[in-house]
Design a protein around this motif. Sequence first.
Motif, PDB file in Angstrom:
ATOM      1  N   GLY A 119      -1.582   1.177   7.696  1.00  0.00           N
ATOM      2  CA  GLY A 119      -2.592   0.362   7.830  1.00  0.00           C
ATOM      3  C   GLY A 119      -2.247  -1.007   7.595  1.00  0.00           C
ATOM      4  O   GLY A 119      -2.844  -2.096   7.922  1.00  0.00           O
ATOM      5  N   SER A 120      -1.210  -0.989   6.617  1.00  0.00           N
ATOM      6  CA  SER A 120      -0.556  -2.491   6.355  1.00  0.00           C
ATOM      7  C   SER A 120      -0.376  -3.129   7.568  1.00  0.00           C
ATOM      8  O   SER A 120      -0.446  -4.534   7.552  1.00  0.00           O
ATOM      9  CB  SER A 120       0.579  -2.263   5.430  1.00  0.00           C
ATOM     10  OG  SER A 120       0.013  -1.642   4.064  1.00  0.00           O
TER      11      SER A 120
ATOM     12  N   TYR B  26      -8.678  -4.440  -0.532  1.00  0.00           N
ATOM     13  CA  TYR B  26      -7.530  -4.148  -0.119  1.00  0.00           C
ATOM     14  C   TYR B  26      -7.283  -3.845   1.066  1.00  0.00           C
ATOM     15  O   TYR B  26      -7.993  -3.140   1.987  1.00  0.00           O
ATOM     16  CB  TYR B  26      -7.297  -2.731  -0.899  1.00  0.00           C
ATOM     17  CG  TYR B  26      -5.672  -2.196  -0.773  1.00  0.00           C
ATOM     18  CD1 TYR B  26      -4.758  -3.053  -1.230  1.00  0.00           C
ATOM     19  CD2 TYR B  26      -5.383  -0.940  -0.241  1.00  0.00           C
ATOM     20  CE1 TYR B  26      -3.290  -2.533  -1.062  1.00  0.00           C
ATOM     21  CE2 TYR B  26      -4.306  -0.641  -0.068  1.00  0.00           C
ATOM     22  CZ  TYR B  26      -3.167  -1.331  -0.439  1.00  0.00           C
ATOM     23  OH  TYR B  26      -1.935  -0.808  -0.253  1.00  0.00           O
TER      24      TYR B  26
ATOM     25  N   GLU C 207     -13.371  -5.390   4.447  1.00  0.00           N
ATOM     26  CA  GLU C 207     -13.406  -3.963   4.510  1.00  0.00           C
ATOM     27  C   GLU C 207     -15.019  -3.874   4.493  1.00  0.00           C
ATOM     28  O   GLU C 207     -15.745  -4.152   3.690  1.00  0.00           O
ATOM     29  CB  GLU C 207     -13.233  -3.373   3.174  1.00  0.00           C
ATOM     30  CG  GLU C 207     -11.619  -3.141   3.157  1.00  0.00           C
ATOM     31  CD  GLU C 207     -11.725  -2.394   1.586  1.00  0.00           C
ATOM     32  OE1 GLU C 207     -11.471  -0.982   1.674  1.00  0.00           O
ATOM     33  OE2 GLU C 207     -11.132  -2.948   0.681  1.00  0.00           O
TER      34      GLU C 207
ATOM     35  N   ARG D 160     -13.968  -1.097  -0.700  1.00  0.00           N
ATOM     36  CA  ARG D 160     -13.626  -0.059  -1.542  1.00  0.00           C
ATOM     37  C   ARG D 160     -14.948   1.024  -1.466  1.00  0.00           C
ATOM     38  O   ARG D 160     -15.026   1.418  -0.250  1.00  0.00           O
ATOM     39  CB  ARG D 160     -13.198  -0.297  -2.928  1.00  0.00           C
ATOM     40  CG  ARG D 160     -12.364  -1.552  -2.976  1.00  0.00           C
ATOM     41  CD  ARG D 160     -10.846  -1.133  -2.858  1.00  0.00           C
ATOM     42  NE  ARG D 160     -10.457  -0.496  -1.426  1.00  0.00           N
ATOM     43  CZ  ARG D 160      -9.790   0.081  -1.143  1.00  0.00           C
ATOM     44  NH1 ARG D 160      -8.872   0.775  -1.985  1.00  0.00           N
ATOM     45  NH2 ARG D 160      -9.475   0.091  -0.070  1.00  0.00           N
TER      46      ARG D 160
ATOM     47  N   ASP E 123     -11.322  -4.423   8.454  1.00  0.00           N
ATOM     48  CA  ASP E 123     -10.263  -3.400   8.119  1.00  0.00           C
ATOM     49  C   ASP E 123     -11.155  -2.050   8.006  1.00  0.00           C
ATOM     50  O   ASP E 123     -11.688  -1.765   7.055  1.00  0.00           O
ATOM     51  CB  ASP E 123      -9.935  -3.997   6.638  1.00  0.00           C
ATOM     52  CG  ASP E 123      -8.678  -3.054   6.224  1.00  0.00           C
ATOM     53  OD1 ASP E 123      -8.562  -1.809   6.605  1.00  0.00           O
ATOM     54  OD2 ASP E 123      -8.198  -3.177   5.340  1.00  0.00           O
TER      55      ASP E 123
ATOM     56  N   LYS F 276      -5.717   5.824   9.053  1.00  0.00           N
ATOM     57  CA  LYS F 276      -5.845   6.984   8.444  1.00  0.00           C
ATOM     58  C   LYS F 276      -6.423   8.140   9.279  1.00  0.00           C
ATOM     59  O   LYS F 276      -5.865   9.004   9.630  1.00  0.00           O
ATOM     60  CB  LYS F 276      -6.478   6.681   7.012  1.00  0.00           C
ATOM     61  CG  LYS F 276      -5.805   5.854   6.293  1.00  0.00           C
ATOM     62  CD  LYS F 276      -6.272   5.835   4.779  1.00  0.00           C
ATOM     63  CE  LYS F 276      -5.693   4.803   3.909  1.00  0.00           C
ATOM     64  NZ  LYS F 276      -5.352   5.051   2.749  1.00  0.00           N
TER      65      LYS F 276
HETATM   66  C1  LIG Z   1      -8.727  -0.536   3.590  1.00  0.00           C
HETATM   67  C2  LIG Z   1      -7.401  -0.533   3.364  1.00  0.00           C
HETATM   68  N1  LIG Z   1      -6.667  -1.104   4.321  1.00  0.00           N
HETATM   69  C3  LIG Z   1      -5.240  -1.096   4.402  1.00  0.00           C
HETATM   70  C4  LIG Z   1      -4.769  -0.257   3.706  1.00  0.00           C
HETATM   71  C5  LIG Z   1      -3.284   0.113   3.905  1.00  0.00           C
HETATM   72  O1  LIG Z   1      -2.821   1.232   4.527  1.00  0.00           O
HETATM   73  P1  LIG Z   1      -1.498   1.894   4.539  1.00  0.00           P
HETATM   74  O2  LIG Z   1      -1.360   2.550   3.076  1.00  0.00           O
HETATM   75  O3  LIG Z   1      -1.411   2.858   5.629  1.00  0.00           O
HETATM   76  O4  LIG Z   1      -0.627   0.749   4.554  1.00  0.00           O
HETATM   77  C6  LIG Z   1      -5.489   0.679   2.913  1.00  0.00           C
HETATM   78  C7  LIG Z   1      -4.608   2.139   2.242  1.00  0.00           C
HETATM   79  O5  LIG Z   1      -5.417   2.809   1.413  1.00  0.00           O
HETATM   80  C8  LIG Z   1      -6.897   0.654   2.778  1.00  0.00           C
HETATM   81  O6  LIG Z   1      -7.618   1.439   2.048  1.00  0.00           O
END
Ligand SMILES: Cc1ncc(COP(=O)(O)O)c(C=O)c1O
Length: 437
Positions: free
Chosen positions: A121-122, A148, A214, A218, A244, A272
């Motif tokens: 995800g990052s 996040y 997002e 959260r 995101d 994910k």
């Molecule tokens: C909304 C969101 N974006 C990005 C990420 C980052 O994903 P990753 O842990 O696969 O790098 C997360 C991880 O929990 C997330 O919840």
Amino acid sequence: MTASYTRKPSTAQEKQLLAQSDQHLACGIRSASINPEYSMVIAGGRGSRVWDVSGNHYIDYLLGSGPMFLGHSHPAMVEAVQSRLAAGNSFLLTNDAAIELAALIAEVVPCAEKVSFHNSGSEATLYALRLARAYRGRDKLLKFEGAYHGMHDHALMSAQWTTKVADFPQAVSNSSGITANTAEDVLIAPFNDLQTTEEIIRRHADELGCVMVEPLCRTFVPAPGFLEGLRELTHELDIPLVFDEVVTGFRLALGGAQEYYGVVPDLCAGAKAISGGLPFGFVGGREDIMALAGRAGVESGRHVRLTGTYSGNVMSCAVASALIGELRQPGVYEAVNAKGERLRKALQELLLAADIPARVLGEATAFQPWFIDQDVIDHRSSLGYDWKRQFKLQDLLLDRGILKGQEKFFVSTAHSDEDIDTTIAALADLMPELKAG
Ligand SMILES: Cc1ncc(COP(=O)(O)O)c(C=O)c1O
């Protein structure tokens, strides 16, 4: 697993493994609790269950932080891995599994005219940001307080851990090791406050590469009109809107939050829910923006580099296609949402009956109790929550054979009605202890 479940103490083998972990691992793998008494070494998982080295079995609502949306070791995943592995996995070259998956994502995710593959995800949010900046020829990112977006430098600004809040739109770094200059490239706005967000966006429109959100921030649900307002404004100013969807993608609906909330962004970052826990991420979006990563980008002199060694590897792609196939079966989302909703409602009612101040926020398969005596709509309004009670709930659940992360309950298609009943009974049983603090 019932309310009479007894958690076994760590065996000598588990204690030895935990000692080795302390000796050799700097970090990077989580513990099931902040309380060392509950440290465990996980041994395996199947369906809705996981078990530790000492033989304790748990109903799992952590789900690896979300990716195990179809449960652990789903047969379709095992079959996809087994049938492809003997013919190799990683070639750096175009392969049929990646092509098939790209076509599937383009079919089901509304904004995804074209797709690129990554490993987390990052990475997906990092590359979506880079693409948007290149398209717009501007550097700054606007993100929301408490959101996040992963572990890269620009994402770790005023993210969920921020307790010292600054005046909007000033960013607060969440980690040492990030250059001070990075904060200057990030603007922070309050989620669910369209007026303040619009003022910031209009004031900084000439500097903004994108607005990243997002859609379910959260567990803060978007207020009616918030995402729609963001869409209208960014469309008017031609600033790419990036969703995101790392958590919400394929979870809230097959087409993610953009389908569920009915607002289509220019780009999305996903990860994910479809990779069965294999490393995976993708960016999907408008053809004209995504084209910058290909030949058109090279020819225009604005080429965006985004591929890496493992991008589009066969295993991750074959598993994701197989799991999308499972999610497309009729009734899957209705069934999982009904189970999640039943658990979420029961939790809220039990907390109310026990007179424990709390708000249970989120959607049916990703929700969280916030222990606080006021309405929570964004990061700032959540700040006074009782985090000690949050951690206590985690431990009381472990005592009853139920694993949950520090934040959300994630519900999977593998959870049975019996799992939900057992969990509700355990929650009812633990309320007096949770109330006592
Ligand atoms: C909304 C969101 N974006 C990005 C990420 C980052 O994903 P990753 O842990 O696969 O790098 C997360 C991880 O929990 C997330 O919840």
